[in-house]
Design a protein around this motif. Sequence first.
Motif, PDB file in Angstrom:
ATOM      1  N   GLU A   1      -8.071 -18.047 -10.529  1.00  0.00           N
ATOM      2  CA  GLU A   1      -7.600 -17.842  -9.160  1.00  0.00           C
ATOM      3  C   GLU A   1      -8.016 -16.476  -8.629  1.00  0.00           C
ATOM      4  O   GLU A   1      -8.395 -16.342  -7.461  1.00  0.00           O
ATOM      5  N   LEU A   2      -7.980 -15.452  -9.488  1.00  0.00           N
ATOM      6  CA  LEU A   2      -8.417 -14.129  -9.049  1.00  0.00           C
ATOM      7  C   LEU A   2      -9.888 -14.145  -8.646  1.00  0.00           C
ATOM      8  O   LEU A   2     -10.289 -13.485  -7.677  1.00  0.00           O
ATOM      9  N   GLN A   3     -10.693 -14.900  -9.358  1.00  0.00           N
ATOM     10  CA  GLN A   3     -12.099 -15.044  -8.972  1.00  0.00           C
ATOM     11  C   GLN A   3     -12.193 -15.662  -7.574  1.00  0.00           C
ATOM     12  O   GLN A   3     -12.971 -15.205  -6.730  1.00  0.00           O
ATOM     13  N   ASP A   4     -11.370 -16.686  -7.320  1.00  0.00           N
ATOM     14  CA  ASP A   4     -11.334 -17.298  -5.993  1.00  0.00           C
ATOM     15  C   ASP A   4     -10.859 -16.303  -4.934  1.00  0.00           C
ATOM     16  O   ASP A   4     -11.348 -16.307  -3.798  1.00  0.00           O
ATOM     17  N   VAL A   5      -9.889 -15.448  -5.304  1.00  0.00           N
ATOM     18  CA  VAL A   5      -9.359 -14.472  -4.347  1.00  0.00           C
ATOM     19  C   VAL A   5     -10.436 -13.464  -3.952  1.00  0.00           C
ATOM     20  O   VAL A   5     -10.556 -13.088  -2.778  1.00  0.00           O
ATOM     21  N   TYR A   6     -11.248 -13.037  -4.919  1.00  0.00           N
ATOM     22  CA  TYR A   6     -12.340 -12.118  -4.578  1.00  0.00           C
ATOM     23  C   TYR A   6     -13.335 -12.793  -3.633  1.00  0.00           C
ATOM     24  O   TYR A   6     -13.807 -12.182  -2.665  1.00  0.00           O
ATOM     25  N   ARG A   7     -13.657 -14.031  -3.895  1.00  0.00           N
ATOM     26  CA  ARG A   7     -14.561 -14.755  -2.986  1.00  0.00           C
ATOM     27  C   ARG A   7     -13.942 -14.837  -1.594  1.00  0.00           C
ATOM     28  O   ARG A   7     -14.627 -14.603  -0.577  1.00  0.00           O
ATOM     29  N   TYR A   8     -12.650 -15.156  -1.544  1.00  0.00           N
ATOM     30  CA  TYR A   8     -11.950 -15.247  -0.267  1.00  0.00           C
ATOM     31  C   TYR A   8     -11.988 -13.920   0.491  1.00  0.00           C
ATOM     32  O   TYR A   8     -12.327 -13.876   1.680  1.00  0.00           O
ATOM     33  N   MET A   9     -11.677 -12.826  -0.209  1.00  0.00           N
ATOM     34  CA  MET A   9     -11.630 -11.534   0.469  1.00  0.00           C
ATOM     35  C   MET A   9     -13.007 -11.108   0.978  1.00  0.00           C
ATOM     36  O   MET A   9     -13.137 -10.523   2.049  1.00  0.00           O
ATOM     37  N   GLN A  10     -14.025 -11.428   0.221  1.00  0.00           N
ATOM     38  CA  GLN A  10     -15.373 -11.111   0.674  1.00  0.00           C
ATOM     39  C   GLN A  10     -15.757 -11.923   1.911  1.00  0.00           C
ATOM     40  O   GLN A  10     -16.590 -11.504   2.703  1.00  0.00           O
ATOM     41  N   SER A  11     -15.118 -13.063   2.086  1.00  0.00           N
ATOM     42  CA  SER A  11     -15.377 -13.905   3.264  1.00  0.00           C
ATOM     43  C   SER A  11     -14.446 -13.562   4.426  1.00  0.00           C
ATOM     44  O   SER A  11     -14.620 -14.094   5.521  1.00  0.00           O
TER      45      SER A  11
END
Length: 334
Positions: free
Chosen positions: A277-287
């Motif tokens: 989920e943290l990996q997904d959160v980093y992708r989200y924040m970069q977007s």
Amino acid sequence: MAPATLQKVIVVYGATGTQGTAITLSLLQSKQNFIVRALTRKPESEKAQKLSALGAEVFKADGFNDDEMKAALENAWGFWLNTHHHDPAVTDPEGPTDEDLGRRLATLAAEAGVKVFIYSTCESPAQITNAKAPVPGMDAKSRVELFARSIPSFDAVIGAWPAWYFENFLDPEYAQAFGGFPLYPDVEGYLTFTSPRIGGQGTVQTVSVADDFGEMVHAMFLDPETWAGCTVPCMSDSFSYEDMVEAFMEVTGEKARYIPMDSYRDFPTHGSTILEELQDVYRYMQSAHGWFFGKPDDVATCQRLKDKARLDKGVAPQRVITMKEYFAKHYGGK
């Protein structure tokens, strides 16, 4: 003689967890004649007994046991709910999901006559990024909040959205997942924090649950009409990872550094759903331009909430804690 103020029962789900403890401790100091009912699976635990000694009504209640929850919610005016979406009880593909649990508990609260429902949640990364960067667990919590808002018997449904916990920097497992900072030196003797870049503004929104978040939620219970229908971002400070390690070095005198990863895909997950989920959160924040909340920081609102709670408790005003102050508090004596 003036009539006594009607006591309002506030039920705190998961009262011995990080969020639940902070909220319970703050509400127990309120001058509003609240009865604070602390729910836990283990009322005999040391944490539960400490809350009892401070005046909380400690109830045994498992969110999957309707009878226990109905008893716990009886005569309640307010209900704080935070479910753990990485709990093995909601990650079994054959069992109920965290979303199922949240919807069920919101329904039980409404049936019990609860009027103010405050939920630990977030807005939907999928919606914020136009489906470019969903985060399934966060998106599910957003749907639960929307479901609760559709229940007509609630007077107020409020979403409290906590930022990245400062408390993570006290957790050995968290430290190991991010390179060792601030607990374990690497082979070169540095306390190294390594992660993908945040993106956009390059800062991370963070909250101290113990110092600030509990009081922010306390304030929402004091004035639910103002916050009804809102998802309130709750934060203490925001900073870059470079600033974070620099502040830690200033406070402790130890060597620290930040080593960025090239991509969110480089963040190791080791088969852990939390790290995935943290990996997904980093992708989200970069977007999302580097904004965890999908919009710029609003520390002023968080400060107003904290001020209101502290006024109710009869204690001196206090500024929301900064990153440097937090490190000084927990590591400055080394």
